[in-house]
Design a protein around this motif. Structure first.
Motif, mmCIF file in Angstrom:
data_model
loop_
_atom_site.group_PDB
_atom_site.id
_atom_site.type_symbol
_atom_site.label_atom_id
_atom_site.label_comp_id
_atom_site.label_asym_id
_atom_site.label_seq_id
_atom_site.Cartn_x
_atom_site.Cartn_y
_atom_site.Cartn_z
ATOM 1 N N PHE A 189 0.796 -1.215 0.000
ATOM 2 C CA PHE A 189 0.000 0.000 0.000
ATOM 3 C C PHE A 189 0.834 1.274 0.000
ATOM 4 C CE2 PHE A 189 -2.921 -3.223 1.667
ATOM 5 C CZ PHE A 189 -3.954 -3.057 0.750
ATOM 6 N N LYS A 190 1.989 1.268 0.634
ATOM 7 C CA LYS A 190 2.807 2.479 0.696
ATOM 8 C C LYS A 190 3.661 2.686 -0.547
ATOM 9 C CE LYS A 190 3.163 2.497 5.757
ATOM 10 N NZ LYS A 190 4.081 2.478 6.927
ATOM 11 N N CYS A 191 3.927 1.606 -1.267
ATOM 12 C CA CYS A 191 4.883 1.673 -2.377
ATOM 13 C C CYS A 191 4.218 1.827 -3.735
ATOM 14 C CB CYS A 191 5.756 0.417 -2.389
ATOM 15 S SG CYS A 191 6.711 0.175 -0.878
ATOM 16 N N GLY A 192 2.969 1.420 -3.875
ATOM 17 C CA GLY A 192 2.337 1.455 -5.180
ATOM 18 C C GLY A 192 2.641 0.205 -5.988
ATOM 19 N N ALA A 193 2.208 0.229 -7.242
ATOM 20 C CA ALA A 193 2.296 -0.960 -8.103
ATOM 21 C C ALA A 193 3.678 -1.058 -8.749
ATOM 22 C CB ALA A 193 1.211 -0.891 -9.169
ATOM 23 N N VAL A 194 4.671 -1.373 -7.942
ATOM 24 C CA VAL A 194 6.047 -1.413 -8.450
ATOM 25 C C VAL A 194 6.670 -2.808 -8.344
ATOM 26 C CG1 VAL A 194 6.439 1.007 -7.929
ATOM 27 C CG2 VAL A 194 6.998 -0.711 -6.212
ATOM 28 N N HIS A 195 5.940 -3.782 -7.825
ATOM 29 C CA HIS A 195 6.526 -5.098 -7.586
ATOM 30 C C HIS A 195 6.163 -6.081 -8.699
ATOM 31 C CE1 HIS A 195 7.767 -3.741 -3.653
ATOM 32 N NE2 HIS A 195 6.540 -3.306 -3.424
ATOM 33 N N GLN A 196 7.012 -7.075 -8.876
ATOM 34 C CA GLN A 196 6.819 -8.074 -9.917
ATOM 35 C C GLN A 196 7.053 -9.461 -9.344
ATOM 36 O OE1 GLN A 196 10.088 -6.373 -12.174
ATOM 37 N NE2 GLN A 196 9.247 -4.621 -11.081
ATOM 38 N N ALA A 197 6.501 -10.449 -10.023
ATOM 39 C CA ALA A 197 6.743 -11.843 -9.663
ATOM 40 C C ALA A 197 7.236 -12.590 -10.893
ATOM 41 C CB ALA A 197 5.469 -12.487 -9.127
ATOM 42 N N VAL A 198 8.030 -13.614 -10.664
ATOM 43 C CA VAL A 198 8.522 -14.467 -11.744
ATOM 44 C C VAL A 198 8.097 -15.900 -11.437
ATOM 45 C CG1 VAL A 198 10.531 -15.343 -12.968
ATOM 46 C CG2 VAL A 198 10.478 -12.961 -12.207
ATOM 47 N N HIS A 199 7.218 -16.420 -12.290
ATOM 48 C CA HIS A 199 6.757 -17.792 -12.159
ATOM 49 C C HIS A 199 7.429 -18.570 -13.284
ATOM 50 C CE1 HIS A 199 3.845 -15.956 -9.493
ATOM 51 N NE2 HIS A 199 3.522 -15.132 -10.476
ATOM 52 N N ARG A 200 8.449 -19.295 -12.951
ATOM 53 C CA ARG A 200 9.322 -19.855 -13.976
ATOM 54 C C ARG A 200 8.647 -20.971 -14.763
ATOM 55 N NH1 ARG A 200 15.178 -19.533 -10.815
ATOM 56 N NH2 ARG A 200 15.686 -17.443 -11.594
ATOM 57 N N ARG A 201 9.308 -21.385 -15.792
ATOM 58 C CA ARG A 201 8.791 -22.338 -16.767
ATOM 59 C C ARG A 201 8.054 -23.499 -16.104
ATOM 60 N NH1 ARG A 201 11.271 -24.193 -21.979
ATOM 61 N NH2 ARG A 201 10.588 -26.319 -22.379
ATOM 62 N N GLY A 202 6.834 -23.755 -16.588
ATOM 63 C CA GLY A 202 6.092 -24.920 -16.150
ATOM 64 C C GLY A 202 5.338 -24.770 -14.852
ATOM 65 N N CYS A 203 5.289 -23.572 -14.253
ATOM 66 C CA CYS A 203 4.538 -23.386 -13.008
ATOM 67 C C CYS A 203 3.034 -23.485 -13.291
ATOM 68 C CB CYS A 203 4.860 -22.041 -12.379
ATOM 69 S SG CYS A 203 6.477 -21.964 -11.581
ATOM 70 N N LYS A 204 2.296 -23.921 -12.277
ATOM 71 C CA LYS A 204 0.838 -24.011 -12.371
ATOM 72 C C LYS A 204 0.224 -23.435 -11.097
ATOM 73 C CE LYS A 204 -1.010 -27.671 -14.247
ATOM 74 N NZ LYS A 204 -1.414 -29.064 -14.542
ATOM 75 N N PHE A 205 -0.885 -22.714 -11.268
ATOM 76 C CA PHE A 205 -1.648 -22.211 -10.129
ATOM 77 C C PHE A 205 -2.900 -23.069 -9.983
ATOM 78 C CE2 PHE A 205 -0.452 -17.527 -9.234
ATOM 79 C CZ PHE A 205 0.904 -17.843 -9.316
#
Length: 430
Positions: free
Chosen positions: A283-299
């Protein structure tokens, strides 16, 4: 190459008799074999050039070159209003909504080039060179005259503005296309709205999908009202029902289910379950973060990840994860939610038939012809091998640090002793 000529007075009279009009008939050029029966109810403006066999029915056309054998029928407005690069050179705020990894899109963009442009920000000379290459491609595409390729079918569309359309493309029932390039043999369908975009060959965008500032790669499919903005999608990705914002979707990024949101992340050979969700800002930083879901990941269904986060290749993610985990050295794992915490089962996916099934189907479903994205379908490569070795070392180090412990913490994930021992066994066998 077709040769063109001006219309004769007799042809103009016949065209006007069949309900066609032009701002200036002297600005209309036609192929040598043109016959007035090819146009009926055509409303022509600016400079229009018609190749052999072009047919226009009840449509408005302004400043376009139309290729041989193409049909334009019941189109409210097909126009090029002025100089345009047709989506080429559009800046896409991929991965970071604030633009920290912006990539310029253009026809011919590949996953590899886009990856370097987005991820290698620590190499400013390289990023600048790639940006110059994209600008040159945009300059080469720039024109005050729109173009449609050979053997296209464009019917029942409302507004097509500043759009370059490749050979063999089909546009049917489109609502709006603005400032874009449609690749050869692509299909854009019912109620689609797309702005500032580029599609590669054989792309399909249909059934109310909404696209804004996106690159859509070869054989990608967008269907059933999918919404995407500021994102890159590469070969064979398939998206329906959900939403994507600022994602780098490498080859075979798949999201079929409703209420699934992919945001500010990198994916490839990926499958999103229903209700998949992510958060890319504190909330304090804003939309500046990223995620890396490497090859073959599943949710799994209902999975949630708060960025920043990263998982190892072929990881299955289940439950909610809010502690910014890093499991990159643990490939083929299960990442679970247990008692509100992120728990890891290292190497559990090595014994899953689902992993084998996924790996086999990717190659079988590759129907590309151009093949610009370089895809390695092999499961094992030096990157995966090094990750296995690093994971084995990490597990052994954890165990040696306290052999009597019942659980361990590694980069915000909990690993139980039984899971740690089994992980060591699986990685050793692999």
């Amino acid at each position: 190459m077709d040769t063109y000529r001006a219309l004769t007075p007799g042809e103009i009279a016949a065209l006007e008799a069949s309900g066609s009009t032009a701002d200036d008939w002297s600005s209309i050029e036609v192929a040598e074999d043109f016959h007035p029966s090819q146009l009926r109810g055509a409303r022509l403006g600016g400079r229009v050039r018609l190749a052999s066999g072009v047919r226009i029915r009840n449509s408005g056309v302004r400043n376009y070159d139309i290729g041989a054998g193409t049909l334009v029928e019941e189109v409210v407005r097909l126009e090029c209003r002025g100089e345009s690069a047709f989506g080429n050179g559009t800046e896409v705020a991929v991965m970071n909504e604030n633009g920290g990894r912006t990539v310029r899109i253009y026809s011919g963009l590949t996953a590899q080039i886009a990856y370097m442009a987005a991820v290698y920000r620590h190499r400013p000379a390289l990023v600048a060179a790639l940006d110059r290459m994209a600008r040159r491609a945009a300059d080469a595409a720039r024109s005050a005259q729109g173009s449609i390729g050979r053997d296209c079918r464009i019917t029942d569309c409302r507004l097509l503005r500043d759009v370059c359309i490749g050979h063999g493309a089909t546009l049917e029932g489109v609502s709006v296309l603005s400032n874009g390039t449609v690749g050869d043999f692509s299909r854009i369908g019912i109620d689609v709205k797309a702005y500032d975009f580029v599609t590669a060959e054989h792309a399909l965008v249909d059934n109310g999908s909404l696209i804004e500032r996106c690159f859509i790669g070869e054989r990608c499919i967008f269907d059933r009202g999918y919404t995407a903005s500021d994102s890159l999608f590469f070969a064979n990705s398939h998206c329906e029902n959900g939403e994507a914002v600022s994602i780098f979707a490498g080859p075979y990024t798949v999201s079929h289910h409703k209420s699934s949101l992919l945001i500010a992340g990198m994916f490839s050979f990926f499958n999103a379950g229903s209700g998949t969700n992510q958060s890319n800002h504190l909330f304090k930083c804003g939309a500046v973060h990223q995620a890396v879901h490497r090859r073959g990941c599943k949710f799994a269904s209902g999975a949630y990840v708060m960025s920043p986060a990263i998982e190892g290749v072929y990881t299955m993610i289940m439950g909610r994860h809010t502690h910014h985990h890093d499991t990159s050295v643990f490939p083929f794992s299960y990442l679970l939610e247990q008692e509100g915490r992120s728990a890891l089962l290292p190497g559990a996916n090595l014994s899953s038939y689902g992993t084998v099934r996924d790996i086999e189907k990717w190659r079988q479903r590759d129907k590309r012809s151009a093949g610009r994205d370089l895809i390695n379908f092999e499961t094992w490569n030096p990157f995966v091998g090094n990750a296995l070795a690093a994971g084995l070392d990490a597990l052994r180090t954890l165990y040696d640090s306290n052999p009597d412990a019942q659980s361990f913490i590694y980069n915000s994930v909990h690993i139980k002793l039984t899971g740690l021992r089994r992980g060591i066994q699986r990685y050793e066998q692999a």
